[in-house]
Each structure stands twice: as C-alpha cells, then as structure tokens.
Design an enzyme around this catalytic site. Structure first.
Site, PDB file in Angstrom:
ATOM      1  N   HIS A  71       0.862  -1.188   0.000  1.00 15.37           N
ATOM      2  CA  HIS A  71       0.000   0.000   0.000  1.00 15.37           C
ATOM      3  C   HIS A  71       0.894   1.232   0.000  1.00 15.37           C
ATOM      4  O   HIS A  71       1.965   1.211   0.607  1.00 15.37           O
ATOM      5  CB  HIS A  71      -0.911   0.008   1.239  1.00 15.37           C
ATOM      6  CG  HIS A  71      -2.051   0.966   1.126  1.00 15.37           C
ATOM      7  ND1 HIS A  71      -1.925   2.298   1.409  1.00 15.37           N
ATOM      8  CD2 HIS A  71      -3.329   0.775   0.724  1.00 15.37           C
ATOM      9  CE1 HIS A  71      -3.085   2.898   1.202  1.00 15.37           C
ATOM     10  NE2 HIS A  71      -3.955   1.995   0.771  1.00 15.37           N
TER      11      HIS A  71
ATOM     12  N   ASP B 243      -7.826  -5.595   0.506  1.00 13.79           N
ATOM     13  CA  ASP B 243      -8.301  -6.493  -0.548  1.00 13.79           C
ATOM     14  C   ASP B 243      -7.991  -7.961  -0.273  1.00 13.79           C
ATOM     15  O   ASP B 243      -8.638  -8.846  -0.824  1.00 13.79           O
ATOM     16  CB  ASP B 243      -7.662  -6.117  -1.897  1.00 13.79           C
ATOM     17  CG  ASP B 243      -7.878  -4.661  -2.241  1.00 13.79           C
ATOM     18  OD1 ASP B 243      -7.507  -3.806  -1.417  1.00 13.79           O
ATOM     19  OD2 ASP B 243      -8.415  -4.378  -3.317  1.00 13.79           O
TER      20      ASP B 243
HETATM   21  N1  ACO Z   1       4.199  -7.733  -4.664  1.00 11.11           N
HETATM   22  C1  ACO Z   1       5.531  -7.664  -4.854  1.00 11.11           C
HETATM   23  N2  ACO Z   1       6.253  -6.522  -4.797  1.00 11.11           N
HETATM   24  C2  ACO Z   1       5.578  -5.400  -4.522  1.00 11.11           C
HETATM   25  C3  ACO Z   1       4.200  -5.383  -4.291  1.00 11.11           C
HETATM   26  C4  ACO Z   1       3.494  -6.601  -4.374  1.00 11.11           C
HETATM   27  N3  ACO Z   1       2.178  -6.659  -4.176  1.00 11.11           N
HETATM   28  N4  ACO Z   1       3.796  -4.128  -4.044  1.00 11.11           N
HETATM   29  C5  ACO Z   1       4.890  -3.361  -4.105  1.00 11.11           C
HETATM   30  N5  ACO Z   1       5.972  -4.124  -4.403  1.00 11.11           N
HETATM   31  C6  ACO Z   1       7.357  -3.667  -4.500  1.00 11.11           C
HETATM   32  C7  ACO Z   1       7.560  -2.964  -5.834  1.00 11.11           C
HETATM   33  O1  ACO Z   1       8.013  -3.841  -6.839  1.00 11.11           O
HETATM   34  C8  ACO Z   1       8.593  -1.923  -5.475  1.00 11.11           C
HETATM   35  O2  ACO Z   1       9.850  -2.548  -5.469  1.00 11.11           O
HETATM   36  P1  ACO Z   1      11.168  -1.717  -5.912  1.00 11.11           P
HETATM   37  O3  ACO Z   1      11.319  -0.631  -4.879  1.00 11.11           O
HETATM   38  O4  ACO Z   1      12.251  -2.733  -5.870  1.00 11.11           O
HETATM   39  O5  ACO Z   1      10.890  -1.163  -7.273  1.00 11.11           O
HETATM   40  C9  ACO Z   1       8.253  -1.548  -4.032  1.00 11.11           C
HETATM   41  O6  ACO Z   1       7.564  -2.684  -3.488  1.00 11.11           O
HETATM   42  C10 ACO Z   1       7.348  -0.321  -3.917  1.00 11.11           C
HETATM   43  O7  ACO Z   1       6.242  -0.524  -4.768  1.00 11.11           O
HETATM   44  P2  ACO Z   1       5.536   0.622  -5.576  1.00 11.11           P
HETATM   45  O8  ACO Z   1       4.777   0.028  -6.714  1.00 11.11           O
HETATM   46  O9  ACO Z   1       6.513   1.717  -5.877  1.00 11.11           O
HETATM   47  O10 ACO Z   1       4.531   1.157  -4.467  1.00 11.11           O
HETATM   48  P3  ACO Z   1       3.252   2.026  -4.727  1.00 11.11           P
HETATM   49  O11 ACO Z   1       3.000   2.759  -3.465  1.00 11.11           O
HETATM   50  O12 ACO Z   1       3.392   2.839  -5.967  1.00 11.11           O
HETATM   51  O13 ACO Z   1       2.103   0.952  -5.020  1.00 11.11           O
HETATM   52  C11 ACO Z   1       0.373  -0.627  -4.717  1.00 11.11           C
HETATM   53  C12 ACO Z   1       1.172   0.517  -4.090  1.00 11.11           C
HETATM   54  C13 ACO Z   1      -0.180  -0.190  -6.067  1.00 11.11           C
HETATM   55  C14 ACO Z   1      -0.804  -0.953  -3.814  1.00 11.11           C
HETATM   56  C15 ACO Z   1       1.300  -1.863  -4.879  1.00 11.11           C
HETATM   57  O14 ACO Z   1       1.766  -2.278  -3.605  1.00 11.11           O
HETATM   58  C16 ACO Z   1       0.609  -3.015  -5.609  1.00 11.11           C
HETATM   59  O15 ACO Z   1       0.640  -3.048  -6.840  1.00 11.11           O
HETATM   60  N6  ACO Z   1       0.006  -3.974  -4.850  1.00 11.11           N
HETATM   61  C17 ACO Z   1      -0.742  -5.055  -5.468  1.00 11.11           C
HETATM   62  C18 ACO Z   1      -2.133  -4.575  -5.886  1.00 11.11           C
HETATM   63  C19 ACO Z   1      -3.027  -4.364  -4.693  1.00 11.11           C
HETATM   64  O16 ACO Z   1      -3.110  -5.158  -3.780  1.00 11.11           O
HETATM   65  N7  ACO Z   1      -3.754  -3.227  -4.718  1.00 11.11           N
HETATM   66  C20 ACO Z   1      -4.725  -2.868  -3.692  1.00 11.11           C
HETATM   67  C21 ACO Z   1      -4.321  -1.583  -3.034  1.00 11.11           C
HETATM   68  S1  ACO Z   1      -5.271  -1.270  -1.598  1.00 11.11           S
HETATM   69  C22 ACO Z   1      -6.806  -0.748  -2.112  1.00 11.11           C
HETATM   70  O17 ACO Z   1      -7.024  -0.264  -3.158  1.00 11.11           O
HETATM   71  C23 ACO Z   1      -7.907  -0.933  -1.124  1.00 11.11           C
END
Ligand code: ACO
Length: 435
Positions: free
Chosen positions: A312, A369
C-alpha cells in the site's frame, strides 16, 4: 504534532541557483508537516515533479487520517476498529458527511431519508437491457451511475447546498440497488425491488440473493458482516479514486458524473480491482505447496508479477482494515460452514510473505483487498461483483470528500502541470513532401 522534533518549523527554504526562497510550513492536527509550494512557480519559474503524488498533499481535509507507519485509520477522529465494532454503515456515512456521530434522533432521520431513496427510476431498468449480459458489473456501474444525472436533474446544481445533499442521499441509497441490479442482470434473473423495512446491508443481500418464487430470509450474521465490510470500505483518505472524484468535481461537474469517475478509477487492479485479482491469483496458486514459487516470482526484479492484496502506498504496517477483514472472513466462513481451500492458500501466502526479507524490507503487508474477496465469495458473491461492492461502500467517502471540496471557498480547478519531454517546435511538412 507535539512529539515531532520539528514542531517549531514554520518555514522551509529552497536554494535555487544561489537564491534562497522561503515557503510556509503548515501543520495539520496529525501527520507530517506540509510545505506550501503553491507560489513556487510564480516566484521561481520552477515546478515540482511528483507523478504518483508520493510527496504531495493534494488537498486539505478534515475527514480521514491515516498513520501508515503504525497502521492507524481514523474517520473524523474515530478509530476504524470502534466504528466496525459498535456502529453501522449509515452511522459511518453520517459521520463522514457531517463530521460528528449522530444522536439517536439524527440517526433515525438519516436512516429514514436514505431508505426513502432506495428505488431507482423505473426507466433505468431499460438501460440495463441495452447492455450485454456478460458485461463486467463495473462497466455497468460506471454507465448507470453516470446516467443518474440524466434521471435526477433536480439535484445537479452544485451551487445549491440542498441539491448537493439530495444528490448525496440519492447515491448512498441507490448504489446498492444499482449494484444488485447489475448482479441480477448478469444472471438473467429478475430485478428485486428494495425492501424498506430491512436495514441497509440486509436490504442489499435481499436484492442480490432473493428470487420472486421463494422466501428469502436474510441471515443476521451475514447481514452484520456485510455492514462491517461496508464500513471498512467507506473511506481511505486521498486514494486514487477519491482524488479522481475531487479532480472531476473541481471543474464543477455534477455529483453523479464525479462518482462515476471514481468508480472507473476504482476498477483498476492496483486499486479496488485487486479484490477480484486476489481470488484469481489464489486460484492460480492452486495449492499451499506452490506458495514459495509465487513468492519467488513476486520478488524477481525481471518478473512484473506482484502478489495481489499486498502493499500500500500509505500503510507501511499491517493495514488495520485487513486485520478486521480477516476476522470477518473467519466469522463468515464459520457461519456458512464453507470450507474454502483458497483460505488455506491465503493464510500460507501471508505467513510466507510476512517472514520473507523482501516483504519485510519493503514493508509490504496484506491490504484490505487480501481477505475481502474470500469473505465476499463465502457470502455467495461472484468475483466480478467484488469491486462493485467496494464501489457502493466507497461512495460514502467519495461524497464526503466531494462535499468538503465544493463547500471550500478557496476551491479551484485541479490543474497539474508536466515535465514536457516531447519535440520542441517543428516545421510542418505538407503530406505530399513527406517520405
Ligand atoms: N508484490 C511484490 N512486490 C511489490 C508489491 C506486491 N504486491 N507491491 C509493491 N511491491 C514492491 C515494488 O516492486 C517496489 O519494489 P522496488 O522498490 O524494488 O521497485 C516496491 O515494493 C514499492 O512498490 P511501488 O509500486 O513503488 O509502491 P506504490 O505505493 O506505488 O504501489 C500498490 C502501491 C499499487 C498498492 C502496490 O503495492 C501493488 O501493486 N500492490 C498489489 C495490488 C493491490 O493489492 N492493490 C490494492 C491496493 S489497496 C486498495 O485499493 C484498497
């Protein structure tokens, strides 16, 4: 924030090209200080660049506060745990809209006003019949909620506070009806009218699961779980869909159109679409034994695969909503005596990921989620409807933010700028002279 060592900070300075500029630092009641750079471009001719808004407060708000490091979520100062344990969804709506918990008389009046608006214009049913039966319910939601502005002209003048409130009550009341109709339509079953002697969440279950030829009794345990699920989804500060509603509303667009924009944004798998994606992913994992394989994929920098329901932007500790949702999931499974093999996989995935260095270091925890889909599935909803359920609950938060924004006398159109990396001016070549 008294405990912040920077509590005396009143201005921030930026040195650009040898010149120093001062900008006011603003302190909210909680959270980190905010440097007000509204005049940055005017004084320095330099923009800030923050494409995902990672370091940008896009609005001033009194509605919801998140402390992501400590897993805290407060609505108008009240902890999500207390709202879920003691209140109901319409109380949370009242709180989000008006800023305080209702008295018994206010609550009865609010419930009554919502209940009187649950039916949709009969002609709206025809809209559904113009859509393919296999359409995704979110496609239906975007279209039908947007179309409310074509049916309720008497509540689209945003300069009139009374009309704003009428439109808001209509949406809180009608979104369950609209989502249930989307579900019924996808199944080829007749639409079920709302039953106004049922409470809000029970009414939604009734509209989704009853059929005209059989008596349907709403299970009180499931109705309570449904209501708690709505509370958990009601608001979450300036998330992507809420920011979308605010941006759409900043131009003066009508409230139904703004909420339709929020629904469109919520649909994406990085946001509310993750509810559905989690279930698909758990099914793809198939068995507990394959969990390490998928965790390894999630960690592989060469693989775009992510664990859905993890991570998140703001919560860098266990999402407090996920903790509550996990408990509700167990309550629902106990009540329905469902033995969902995906729960075992989910729990194993959580166990393995939370012990893994990659997830620890990046502070990736299960989000709302992660257990929501399993819970909704146990209640009988198909995955394609999960995000529509999210949308109907989040409508409360979207409306609260929209109303707060419209009532703000300093509100102006949201208009970000860009870092342009395209061509500089080029000479136009007539088509006959192009190679
Ligand atoms: N699985 C594996 N790696 C992950 C995940 C994940 N679910 N989420 C983040 N990371 C990693 C990224 O690859 C990134 O790694 P890096 O620094 O080596 O590049 C790091 O963690 C940071 O991730 P970002 O994408 O930059 O974080 P951001 O804050 O932009 O994204 C998000 C947040 C979109 C929720 C992301 O964690 C994600 O895609 N999660 C999966 C989808 C999900 O569950 N969404 C629901 C969100 S909650 C809601 O809407 C109620």
């Amino acid at each position: 924030m008294a405990s912040d060592s920077r509590a005396d900070l009143k201005t921030g300075t930026l040195t650009l090209d040898g010149k120093t500029y001062s900008f006011p630092i603003r302190w909210g009641t909680s959270g980190p200080p905010v440097m007000d750079v509204g005049k940055l471009y005017g004084t320095t001719r330099i923009f800030t660049y923050d494409p995902g808004f990672s370091s940008t407060a896009s609005a001033e708000s009194k509605i919801t506060y998140i402390d992501g490091d400590n897993g805290v979520l407060l609505h108008r100062g009240y902890a999500i745990e207390d709202l879920v344990a003691h209140g109901d969804f319409l109380e949370t709506c009242y709180l989000l809209f008006y800023g305080s918990l209702p008295t018994p008389a206010q609550k009865a009046d609010f419930d009554n006003r919502v209940t009187r608006h649950t039916m949709v214009h009969e002609q709206m049913a025809r809209l559904y019949h113009g859509i393919r039966r296999d359409a995704h319910p979110m496609a239906v939601m975007v279209g039908v909620v947007g179309a409310l502005s074509a049916f309720y002209h008497d509540s689209i003048d945003i300069s009139d506070p009374h009309q704003r409130m009428v439109a808001s009550m209509r949406m809180i009341a009608k979104l369950p009806t609209i989502a249930a109709m989307a579900y019924k339509y996808s199944r080829g079953e007749p639409f079920v009218y709302p039953k106004n002697d049922l409470p809000y969440a029970a009414n939604f279950l009734h509209m989704c699961f009853s059929v005209p030829f059989e008596e349907y009794r709403v299970n009180p345990v499931l109705a309570r779980a449904m209501d708690q699920i709505f509370i958990l989804h009601a608001d979450n500060e300036q998330g992507a869909s809420t920011s979308t509603v605010r941006l759409a509303g900043s131009s003066g667009a009508n409230p139904f159109a703004c909420i339709a924009a929020g629904i469109a944004c919520l649909w994406g798998p990085a946001h509310g679409g993750a509810h559905e994606a989690v279930i698909k992913q758990l099914a793809q994992i198939e068995t507990k034994k394959r969990v390490p394989e998928f965790v390894a994929r999630a960690k592989d920098p060469e693989d775009s695969f992510r664990l859905m329901g993890f991570g998140h932007r703001v919560y860098k500790a266990y999402d407090p909503r996920a903790k509550l949702m996990r408990q509700i999931c167990h309550d629902v499974l106990k009540e329905t005596r469902a033995d969902d093999p995906l729960l075992e996989i989910a729990e194993e995935l959580e166990r393995v990921a939370l012990a893994d260095e990659y997830f620890i270091e990046k502070r990736l925890y299960p989000n709302l989620d992660f257990y929501a889909g399993l819970t909704l599935r146990a209640m009988g909803f198909p995955p394609s409807l999960f995000t529509a359920v999210f949308a109907l609950a989040r409508t409360a938060g979207w409306i609260a933010h929209w109303m707060e924004m419209i009532a703000d006398p300093h509100q102006k159109i949201g208009r970000p700028r860009q870092l342009y990396t395209g061509y500089a001016r080029r000479e136009y070549v007539p088509i006959g002279r192009r190679d």
